[in-house]
Design an enzyme around this catalytic site. Structure first.
Site, PDB file in Angstrom:
ATOM      1  N   GLY A   1      18.758  62.716  54.806  1.00  2.00           N
ATOM      2  CA  GLY A   1      17.706  63.717  54.940  1.00  2.00           C
ATOM      3  C   GLY A   1      17.183  64.168  53.589  1.00  2.00           C
TER       4      GLY A   1
ATOM      5  N   SER B   1      40.499  30.936  56.741  1.00  2.00           N
ATOM      6  CA  SER B   1      41.662  30.557  55.943  1.00  2.00           C
ATOM      7  C   SER B   1      42.771  31.585  56.072  1.00  2.00           C
ATOM      8  CB  SER B   1      41.245  30.427  54.466  1.00  2.00           C
ATOM      9  OG  SER B   1      42.370  30.374  53.629  1.00  2.00           O
TER      10      SER B   1
ATOM     11  N   ALA C   1      44.545  32.098  53.477  1.00  2.00           N
ATOM     12  CA  ALA C   1      44.532  32.647  52.129  1.00  2.00           C
ATOM     13  C   ALA C   1      43.483  33.753  52.029  1.00  2.00           C
ATOM     14  CB  ALA C   1      44.236  31.532  51.114  1.00  2.00           C
TER      15      ALA C   1
ATOM     16  N   TYR D   1      30.502  19.690  37.914  1.00  2.00           N
ATOM     17  CA  TYR D   1      29.476  20.498  37.238  1.00  2.00           C
ATOM     18  C   TYR D   1      29.525  20.301  35.715  1.00  2.00           C
ATOM     19  CZ  TYR D   1      28.075  23.005  41.444  1.00  2.00           C
ATOM     20  OH  TYR D   1      27.562  23.332  42.675  1.00  2.00           O
TER      21      TYR D   1
ATOM     22  N   HIS E   1      42.974  44.911  47.451  1.00  2.00           N
ATOM     23  CA  HIS E   1      43.909  45.618  48.317  1.00  2.00           C
ATOM     24  C   HIS E   1      43.166  46.559  49.254  1.00  2.00           C
ATOM     25  CE1 HIS E   1      47.204  45.028  45.046  1.00  2.00           C
ATOM     26  NE2 HIS E   1      47.054  43.968  45.808  1.00  2.00           N
TER      27      HIS E   1
ATOM     28  N   LEU F   1      48.023  61.916  34.576  1.00  4.00           N
ATOM     29  CA  LEU F   1      49.350  61.442  34.191  1.00  4.00           C
ATOM     30  C   LEU F   1      49.599  61.671  32.697  1.00  4.00           C
ATOM     31  CD1 LEU F   1      49.279  58.135  36.257  1.00  4.00           C
ATOM     32  CD2 LEU F   1      50.972  59.951  36.558  1.00  4.00           C
TER      33      LEU F   1
ATOM     34  N   PHE G   1      53.689  58.367  29.614  1.00  4.27           N
ATOM     35  CA  PHE G   1      53.188  57.474  28.575  1.00  4.27           C
ATOM     36  C   PHE G   1      52.129  56.568  29.197  1.00  4.27           C
ATOM     37  CE2 PHE G   1      57.404  58.719  27.193  1.00  4.27           C
ATOM     38  CZ  PHE G   1      57.223  59.001  25.834  1.00  4.27           C
TER      39      PHE G   1
END
Length: 978
Positions: free
Chosen positions: A14, A202, A204, A306, A703, A722, A728
């Site tokens: 909108g 696949s 994979a 190629y 993932h 962190l 570290f």
């Protein structure tokens, strides 16, 4: 009246002027003209609007607009409701009423009334209540993870449009018919669609997203985690504007699949020239189970195809890889560079994973002669000069003394009770028991013997007295035993069909490694958790729906069971225990010193990156104490904090390494643990996915959980938090090894870690199949064949792939020409062979072969037995003799048992065909005539004939045959007759 708007997962349509309201059909057409199929700028992103929704317009007032949203979390599903919806709803996260519906629970009317509808007028509450329950049921039934409606109109009778919905990314089963619209900027190009189709067909993982087709930096990376790390490093080194693509290939793709993927990348990068030339980064972490040499064969084929375009576009290729047989893969890749003249620089595990990025972008010098990695076989041969295997400690850290042999494993806590019965400070608690201890024994649900053998191999090099792997469960066969190697010795391992029988006979088993498929992993895990002896379950399968994973997590928490996974490669405790394929093959286990414990523990999401951490830690410290890959799904069974707290409470662990990633908020719990002093050991952490904030459009990484839904979930924000908490944190993954070494050296200097004297790796027997793969041995073959080859990705007949057989439609005659004569026959010759098959397809039930087949079928014999009975009574015809002495003479000689009016003519005609078709020399057709299929020519298709008679008798349900007396002439000796 109508409403029209784009349906491409665009928020705030909108405010962006992308909604046409209260239009008639002609008005909708006019509104669409400047937008449909045209490029549109949204924020900083430019894309094409192709999908639109047209829906009824329902007049209503502003105070009749509500906002509702349902989204998934680890502990349940949050329902957000705000009584003021529409374009100006604002920050709903802070304004809306929120209700958490726990996993497995239902949305109750009382909770909706008391917690969500406080600000809704009484006359509108009933409508909102009915809509809320229905929407939640829809959300659950369609396995959504996010559902948003704004506005939800108060007077919309019987109609409700889902404005934004996201189904479970792992949803491959159960599979409701839900097809989400293509996101803005995510409409597949033909090349992306081609790779998506390959991926769908696949086992994979093959992914490709084109970011900038004119860019000069292209990547071809193995592994979901590694693909993100390489993109991060390219962006960190200033290459974000030239980065052309994001993608990955992983999960052991075949040579053909890798070739198809590689040729797509090479085709894309050689369509437009760049003034500075182009670079291709072929990278990856250290593979756990993928045969690197096999996948590189596909890439090498594509590079050769190629060669000219790659030279014309001045492409330089940088390669870094590790894993099974990677040395051969790198050798082949280097050779193709020399033969084609394309600059190809190859590096192995001795080079930091992302160092090639700096080389490719000119930030790091290219070594003239990189250190040559040792051959795989070097790790598997005894380098110590001693014929015996060195004794190694199973439980002691490399930097601490051994515990007493009479130590006992940790007891499993009761549900809801932390170790010792005391709640840990700060409101965070770890797992109630170690993943593995010195008495651990495990069970595997697996059919693949290779995986089980790898577990035995690891056991043997750690403590060659007895294996930790005890039994296997495979649901499709009865109870039996399978043979495996324990060192040089062969042993038998029991295999059970039923889980209950396995648990009853082996009460010492306490860990399950589940290799069950994504469709059966949920049910088998639920069954396993009902056995109290099991305290740890590793689920290898990818793609389990998130709703089912959350149910597993809830049940595991109630029963005090640790879950690693789903979508995990496993975990490893050097010198003690190994789960699944983690750590790779023996050469990598020995190279990374995983046969004995060190002082550093790590936790990662990615399986491939966990193996890379093994390499980094072994090169910069005294080695790994324990490492776990929790899995890349959105809701892993155990979290970073679960394992970090275990490491904190484990004396042998002196420092902790965490490899986080974009998406989720688990890393913030580590910050909380440090601030509350629950974690006191030094922690090194890096969150991958920093490149996501630099891209102009959203990219879904490898993932399922690698996606930031809010600013706090970005890798940049988490790394900063962190760092501020005292962790570290390196500047980039490129510096991770340096930070790990710095922290380790400091601990050594303080005396916290006292490095022990290194022991030589033990002698490990090499499997024959792997030694042959490495080219270390040769063996004379027992058989030879020159007509077919079934070893590769497709069947080959006399050098002709089966796909070409179908494409060229050579027919049965052409196939027989390939198999009988190893060559293509002329079209008329193929047609002649097929005519012969048709003519001789059936000689009726009276001939001896058909008759015997019928008798056997009626006796209840099986198909093979019946066919064999018929085939044994076929009379062979010496066609060479027929051609020599004449068909009529031979027919007369054989008349008592065969009439040659058909078979003989076909045989002689076949001889004429061989002589005159032009496909054979005189020597060749004489050889075929003497030794080939024409010497003793049976009916060309007796099996087809007899199969028909067998099926006919079964269809007619004919009973046992008894020959009639009147068709038998009884001729007995005269002295025996009455």
């Amino acid at each position: 009246r109508l409403v029209v708007k784009p349906d491409q997962l665009i928020k705030r349509r909108g405010k962006l002027g992308l909604i046409g309201v209260n239009l008639d059909l002609q008005g909708v057409k006019q509104w669409l003209k400047p937008r449909l199929g045209h490029e549109t700028m949204i924020a900083k992103a430019k894309g094409t609007l192709k999908n639109f929704l047209i829906e009824p317009f329902v007049p209503h007032k502003q105070d009749e607009e509500f906002y509702v949203c349902i989204y998934a979390a680890r502990g349940g599903d949050y329902v957000l409701f705000h009584h003021e919806g529409g374009m100006d709803v604002g920050d709903v996260d802070s304004k809306a009423q929120k209700l958490l519906v726990g996993v497995g629970e239902k949305l109750l009317e009382t909770d909706v009334k008391t917690q969500l509808l406080n600000n809704v007028l009484a006359d509108k509450r009933e409508f909102s209540l009915s809509r809320g329950g229905g929407l939640f049921n829809l959300y659950e039934d369609l396995y959504f993870t996010y559902l948003e409606i704004n506005p939800l109109g108060g007077k919309m009778q019987g109609y409700c449009q889902v404005h934004f919905g996201s189904p479970d990314r792992n949803l491959t089963y159960p599979c409701p018919v839900v097809t989400p619209p293509p996101p803005f900027l995510s409409l597949y190009s033909p090349d992306e669609a081609y790779i998506a189709d390959l991926d769908a067909k696949s086992g994979a993982s093959l992914k490709l997203t084109i970011l900038n087709p004119r860019g000069r930096i292209w990547t071809m990376v193995a592994g979901g985690g590694a693909s993100v790390v390489y993109s991060d490093t390219i962006c960190d080194l200033g290459g974000v504007d030239e980065l052309a693509n994001y993608g990955e290939y992983s999960g052991a793709p075949s040579e053909q699949q890798t070739y198809d993927y590689a040729k797509t990348i090479l085709s894309l990068m050689t369509r437009e020239k760049h003034p500075n030339g182009k670079v291709l980064i072929i990278g990856g972490s250290i593979a756990n189970f993928t045969n690197v040499a096999a996948t590189f064969k596909g890439i090498v084929r594509a590079i050769k195809d190629y060669q000219v375009p790659l030279q014309d576009h001045e492409v330089s290729i940088f390669v870094r890889r590790g894993g099974p047989n990677y040395q051969e893969g790198l050798r082949v890749m280097g050779e193709v560079g020399k033969t084609t003249g394309i600059p190809i620089y190859v590096f192995g595990t001795e080079t930091h994973m992302t160092a090639i990025v700096g080389m490719a972008l000119g930030h790091r010098p290219i070594p003239n002669q990189p250190p040559a990695a040792a051959h795989t076989a070097n790790f598997l041969l005894n380098a110590s000069g001693s014929p015996s295997t060195p004794a190694t400690s199973r439980t002691a850290s490399f930097s601490e003394s051994k515990p007493n042999d009479d130590s006992t494993p940790a007891k499993k806590a009761k549900p809801g009770v932390p170790p010792g019965g005391v709640q840990k400070p700060g409101g965070v608690c770890g797992l109630s028991q170690p993943v593995a201890h010195q008495h651990t024994s495990d069970l595997s649900q697996v059919q693949q013997k290779k995986i089980v053998q790898n577990l035995f191999n690891f056991d043997f090099i750690c403590f060659p007295t007895q294996p930790t792997f005890l039994i296997a469960v495979f649901f499709f066969f009865g109870d039996h035993k399978q043979k495996f190697y324990w060192g040089h010795k062969e042993i038998l391992i029991p295999v059970y069909k039923n889980m209950a029988d396995a648990m009853k006979k082996h009460p010492e088993v306490d860990v399950l490694i589940s290799f069950a498929s994504l469709r059966s992993a949920y049910d088998s895990t639920i069954e396993t958790m009902n056995f109290p002896q099991i305290h740890t379950i590793a689920i290898i399968a990818e793609g389990i729906p998130e709703a089912l994973t959350r149910k597993l997590i809830k049940m595991a928490d109630e029963k005090g069971v640790t879950i690693i996974g789903p979508a995990t490669v496993g975990g490893i405790k050097p010198g003690c225990f190994k789960i699944g394929n983690t750590g790779g093959m023996l050469d990598n286990i020995l190279a990374s010193k995983l046969y004995r414990p060190g002082s550093v523990a790590y936790v990662s999401r990615s399986g491939g990156m966990s193996n890379e951490l093994n390499n980094i830690i072994s090169r910069n410290t005294d080695g790994v104490y324990e490492g776990v890959a929790i899995g890349g799904d959105r809701y892993p069974g155990s979290t970073f904090m679960d394992h970090v707290l275990r490491y904190q409470d484990t004396p042998g662990v002196k420092m902790i390494v965490v490899l986080g990633e974009i998406g989720g908020t688990e890393e913030y719990k580590i910050c909380q643990g440090l601030k509350e002093r629950r974690i006191t050991k030094p922690v090194v952490c890096w969150c991958i996915g920093t490149c996501a904030t630099m891209f102009s459009s959203e990219v879904q990484f490898g993932h399922a959980g690698a996606c930031a839904n809010q600013a706090s979930e970005t890798a940049v924000a988490k790394n900063q938090a962190l760092r501020e908490a005292g962790v570290f944190v390196p500047k980039s993954f490129d510096e991770l090894g340096d930070i790990v070494k710095s922290v380790y050296d400091d601990l050594v200097a303080k005396g916290v870690i006292i490095p022990a004297q290194e022991v030589p790796p033990p002698t490990v027997p090499m499997d024959y199949s792997w030694a042959r793969e490495l080219g270390l041995i040769r063996k004379p073959a027992s058989f030879m064949t020159s007509i077919c080859d079934e070893r590769g990705q497709e069947l080959i007949y006399a050098g002709m792939p089966i796909t070409e057989v179908f494409k060229e439609e050579i027919g049965i005659g052409g196939v027989l020409g390939l198999l009988w004569f190893q060559r293509r026959l002329p079209g008329y010759a193929c047609q002649f062979i097929e005519m012969c098959l048709m003519v001789t397809a059936d000689h009726g039930p009276a001939v001896s072969g058909a008759h015997n087949t019928i008798v056997c079928a009626r006796a209840g014999k099986d198909l093979v037995s019946s066919l064999t009975s018929g085939l044994l009574t076929i009379v062979s015809v010496n066609v060479a003799a027929a051609a020599a002495v004449g068909l009529r003479n031979l027919s007369a000689a054989l008349k008592p048992n065969l009439i040659l009016n058909v078979d003989g003519f076909i045989g002689v005609a076949f001889v004429d065909l061989l002589r005159n078709c032009g496909s054979f020399t005189r020597e060749e057709w004489n050889l075929f005539l003497e030794n080939g299929p024409t010497k003793k020519l049976p009916p060309p298709c007796p099996s087809l004939l007899f199969l028909g008679h067998y099926l006919d008798q079964k269809r007619l349900k004919q009973g046992l045959y008894r020959h009639p007396w009147d068709d038998i002439s009884y001729v007995l000796p005269e002295h025996m007759t009455m």
